[in-house]
Design a protein around this motif. Structure first.
Motif, PDB file in Angstrom:
ATOM      1  N   THR A 143      13.491 -48.508 -64.256  1.00  0.00           N
ATOM      2  CA  THR A 143      13.164 -48.139 -65.633  1.00  0.00           C
ATOM      3  C   THR A 143      12.999 -46.640 -65.852  1.00  0.00           C
ATOM      4  O   THR A 143      12.845 -46.196 -66.982  1.00  0.00           O
ATOM      5  N   CYS A 144      12.972 -45.882 -64.783  1.00  0.00           N
ATOM      6  CA  CYS A 144      12.890 -44.439 -64.959  1.00  0.00           C
ATOM      7  C   CYS A 144      13.696 -43.718 -63.902  1.00  0.00           C
ATOM      8  O   CYS A 144      14.152 -44.338 -62.933  1.00  0.00           O
ATOM      9  N   TYR A 193      11.997 -54.120 -56.767  1.00  0.00           N
ATOM     10  CA  TYR A 193      13.287 -54.138 -57.450  1.00  0.00           C
ATOM     11  C   TYR A 193      14.136 -55.303 -56.988  1.00  0.00           C
ATOM     12  O   TYR A 193      14.906 -55.178 -56.026  1.00  0.00           O
ATOM     13  N   ALA A 235      12.989 -41.916 -61.506  1.00  0.00           N
ATOM     14  CA  ALA A 235      12.485 -41.903 -60.122  1.00  0.00           C
ATOM     15  C   ALA A 235      12.863 -43.171 -59.362  1.00  0.00           C
ATOM     16  O   ALA A 235      12.907 -43.171 -58.135  1.00  0.00           O
ATOM     17  N   CYS A 236      13.102 -44.251 -60.087  1.00  0.00           N
ATOM     18  CA  CYS A 236      13.380 -45.538 -59.458  1.00  0.00           C
ATOM     19  C   CYS A 236      14.557 -45.502 -58.474  1.00  0.00           C
ATOM     20  O   CYS A 236      14.436 -46.039 -57.375  1.00  0.00           O
TER      21      CYS A 236
HETATM   22 CU   LIG Z   1      10.768 -45.600 -62.048  1.00  0.00          CU
END
Ligand SMILES: [Cu+2]
Length: 93
Positions: free
Chosen positions: A34-35, A87, A37-38
């Motif tokens: 979702t961002c 994830y 960094a993921c």
């Molecule tokens: Cu993230």
């Protein structure tokens, strides 16, 4: 006698084929990214696995492309590692 030796050697030669590392590259669909960094977290979790030599994660496509040694790892291990990191993923056909 030489022929007999050859017959004995044959299964030994072909039998070792399963011991030879088979390098596989698979694409996985990755959920929960979702961002920005993921992808790094997913990539890190994949690269920490034994047998994984390469991993690239595409945030826009929500996919991961992983190169691994089939003898040391498996798709199940890859997806388990990612699920553990938060994830869930599935193999893309
Ligand atoms: Cu993230």
């Amino acid at each position: 006698m030489k022929k007999l030796m050859a017959l004995i050697m044959l299964p030994m030669i072909f039998g070792t084929s399963s011991l030879v590392a088979e390098i596989r590259t698979v694409s996985l669909k990755v959920d929960n990214m979702t961002c920005a960094a993921c992808p790094y977290i997913v990539k890190k979790s994949l690269l920490s696995l034994e047998g994984v030599s390469q991993a690239s994660v595409d945030y826009d496509q929500k996919t991961a492309t992983v190169t691994f040694d089939d003898d040391k790892s498996s798709v199940a291990k890859l997806t388990a590692s990612k699920a553990k990191a938060g994830y869930p993923s599935a193999l893309m056909e």
